[in-house]
Scaffold this motif. Structure first.
Motif, PDB file in Angstrom:
ATOM      1  N   PRO A  33      33.187 122.431 129.288  1.00  0.00           N
ATOM      2  CA  PRO A  33      31.957 122.402 130.091  1.00  0.00           C
ATOM      3  C   PRO A  33      32.340 122.507 131.566  1.00  0.00           C
ATOM      4  O   PRO A  33      33.469 122.210 131.956  1.00  0.00           O
ATOM      5  CB  PRO A  33      31.351 121.031 129.773  1.00  0.00           C
ATOM      6  CG  PRO A  33      32.513 120.196 129.353  1.00  0.00           C
ATOM      7  CD  PRO A  33      33.480 121.137 128.675  1.00  0.00           C
ATOM      8  N   LEU A  34      31.387 122.933 132.381  1.00  0.00           N
ATOM      9  CA  LEU A  34      31.637 123.080 133.810  1.00  0.00           C
ATOM     10  C   LEU A  34      32.179 121.787 134.415  1.00  0.00           C
ATOM     11  O   LEU A  34      33.013 121.816 135.323  1.00  0.00           O
ATOM     12  CB  LEU A  34      30.355 123.515 134.528  1.00  0.00           C
ATOM     13  CG  LEU A  34      30.491 123.956 135.968  1.00  0.00           C
ATOM     14  CD1 LEU A  34      31.533 125.049 136.129  1.00  0.00           C
ATOM     15  CD2 LEU A  34      29.154 124.420 136.503  1.00  0.00           C
ATOM     16  N   ALA A  35      31.753 120.664 133.868  1.00  0.00           N
ATOM     17  CA  ALA A  35      32.252 119.373 134.349  1.00  0.00           C
ATOM     18  C   ALA A  35      33.755 119.221 134.103  1.00  0.00           C
ATOM     19  O   ALA A  35      34.404 118.376 134.700  1.00  0.00           O
ATOM     20  CB  ALA A  35      31.498 118.230 133.667  1.00  0.00           C
ATOM     21  N   ALA A  38      37.978 120.607 136.689  1.00  0.00           N
ATOM     22  CA  ALA A  38      39.214 120.014 137.215  1.00  0.00           C
ATOM     23  C   ALA A  38      40.310 120.037 136.146  1.00  0.00           C
ATOM     24  O   ALA A  38      41.472 120.347 136.437  1.00  0.00           O
ATOM     25  CB  ALA A  38      38.960 118.586 137.696  1.00  0.00           C
ATOM     26  N   GLU A  39      39.935 119.732 134.916  1.00  0.00           N
ATOM     27  CA  GLU A  39      40.896 119.765 133.805  1.00  0.00           C
ATOM     28  C   GLU A  39      41.418 121.185 133.600  1.00  0.00           C
ATOM     29  O   GLU A  39      42.613 121.405 133.389  1.00  0.00           O
ATOM     30  CB  GLU A  39      40.221 119.263 132.530  1.00  0.00           C
ATOM     31  CG  GLU A  39      41.102 119.291 131.316  1.00  0.00           C
ATOM     32  CD  GLU A  39      40.365 118.880 130.038  1.00  0.00           C
ATOM     33  OE1 GLU A  39      40.940 119.111 128.965  1.00  0.00           O
ATOM     34  OE2 GLU A  39      39.248 118.337 130.121  1.00  0.00           O
ATOM     35  N   ALA A  40      40.513 122.167 133.675  1.00  0.00           N
ATOM     36  CA  ALA A  40      40.905 123.566 133.514  1.00  0.00           C
ATOM     37  C   ALA A  40      41.869 123.984 134.620  1.00  0.00           C
ATOM     38  O   ALA A  40      42.895 124.619 134.351  1.00  0.00           O
ATOM     39  CB  ALA A  40      39.667 124.467 133.520  1.00  0.00           C
ATOM     40  N   HIS A  41      41.568 123.616 135.856  1.00  0.00           N
ATOM     41  CA  HIS A  41      42.454 123.951 136.975  1.00  0.00           C
ATOM     42  C   HIS A  41      43.816 123.295 136.812  1.00  0.00           C
ATOM     43  O   HIS A  41      44.850 123.907 137.075  1.00  0.00           O
ATOM     44  CB  HIS A  41      41.822 123.533 138.309  1.00  0.00           C
ATOM     45  CG  HIS A  41      40.843 124.523 138.825  1.00  0.00           C
ATOM     46  ND1 HIS A  41      41.213 125.574 139.621  1.00  0.00           N
ATOM     47  CD2 HIS A  41      39.513 124.626 138.648  1.00  0.00           C
ATOM     48  CE1 HIS A  41      40.137 126.281 139.921  1.00  0.00           C
ATOM     49  NE2 HIS A  41      39.088 125.727 139.335  1.00  0.00           N
ATOM     50  N   THR A  53      40.770 130.496 129.694  1.00  0.00           N
ATOM     51  CA  THR A  53      40.016 129.257 129.754  1.00  0.00           C
ATOM     52  C   THR A  53      38.606 129.594 130.192  1.00  0.00           C
ATOM     53  O   THR A  53      38.419 130.239 131.223  1.00  0.00           O
ATOM     54  CB  THR A  53      40.658 128.265 130.738  1.00  0.00           C
ATOM     55  OG1 THR A  53      41.990 127.979 130.284  1.00  0.00           O
ATOM     56  CG2 THR A  53      39.865 126.976 130.816  1.00  0.00           C
ATOM     57  N   VAL A  54      37.623 129.197 129.402  1.00  0.00           N
ATOM     58  CA  VAL A  54      36.228 129.532 129.667  1.00  0.00           C
ATOM     59  C   VAL A  54      35.479 128.262 130.025  1.00  0.00           C
ATOM     60  O   VAL A  54      35.576 127.254 129.324  1.00  0.00           O
ATOM     61  CB  VAL A  54      35.569 130.185 128.425  1.00  0.00           C
ATOM     62  CG1 VAL A  54      34.118 130.503 128.660  1.00  0.00           C
ATOM     63  CG2 VAL A  54      36.338 131.431 128.001  1.00  0.00           C
ATOM     64  N   LEU A  55      34.742 128.327 131.135  1.00  0.00           N
ATOM     65  CA  LEU A  55      33.876 127.207 131.526  1.00  0.00           C
ATOM     66  C   LEU A  55      32.444 127.570 131.165  1.00  0.00           C
ATOM     67  O   LEU A  55      31.983 128.672 131.465  1.00  0.00           O
ATOM     68  CB  LEU A  55      33.985 126.936 133.038  1.00  0.00           C
ATOM     69  CG  LEU A  55      35.354 126.468 133.523  1.00  0.00           C
ATOM     70  CD1 LEU A  55      35.356 126.358 135.045  1.00  0.00           C
ATOM     71  CD2 LEU A  55      35.739 125.153 132.895  1.00  0.00           C
TER      72      LEU A  55
END
Length: 57
Positions: A33-35, A38-41, A53-55
């Motif tokens: 999720p967009l939230a 930070a985890e994705a980055h 990685t898809v948000l």
């Protein structure tokens, strides 16, 4: 390193046809999720992300 002026166009002309035909498929490693941006980055920076990685909203 700069590419010769004609190189980007040649690369584009090679990549776009198979992509448009559906012959190239991305590997989705994570959907967050967009939230979870930070985890994705963090995963990208630590080079632990595999595939794309898809948000999502």
């Amino acid at each position: 390193m700069l590419l010769p002026p004609d190189r980007p166009a040649r690369l584009r002309d090679r990549a776009f046809p198979p992509t448009g035909a559906g012959d190239l498929k991305p590997i989705i490693g994570a959907v967050l999720p967009l939230a979870g941006a930070a985890e994705a980055h963090r995963a990208l920076e630590e080079r632990t992300a595999i595939g794309k990685t898809v948000l999502t909203p």
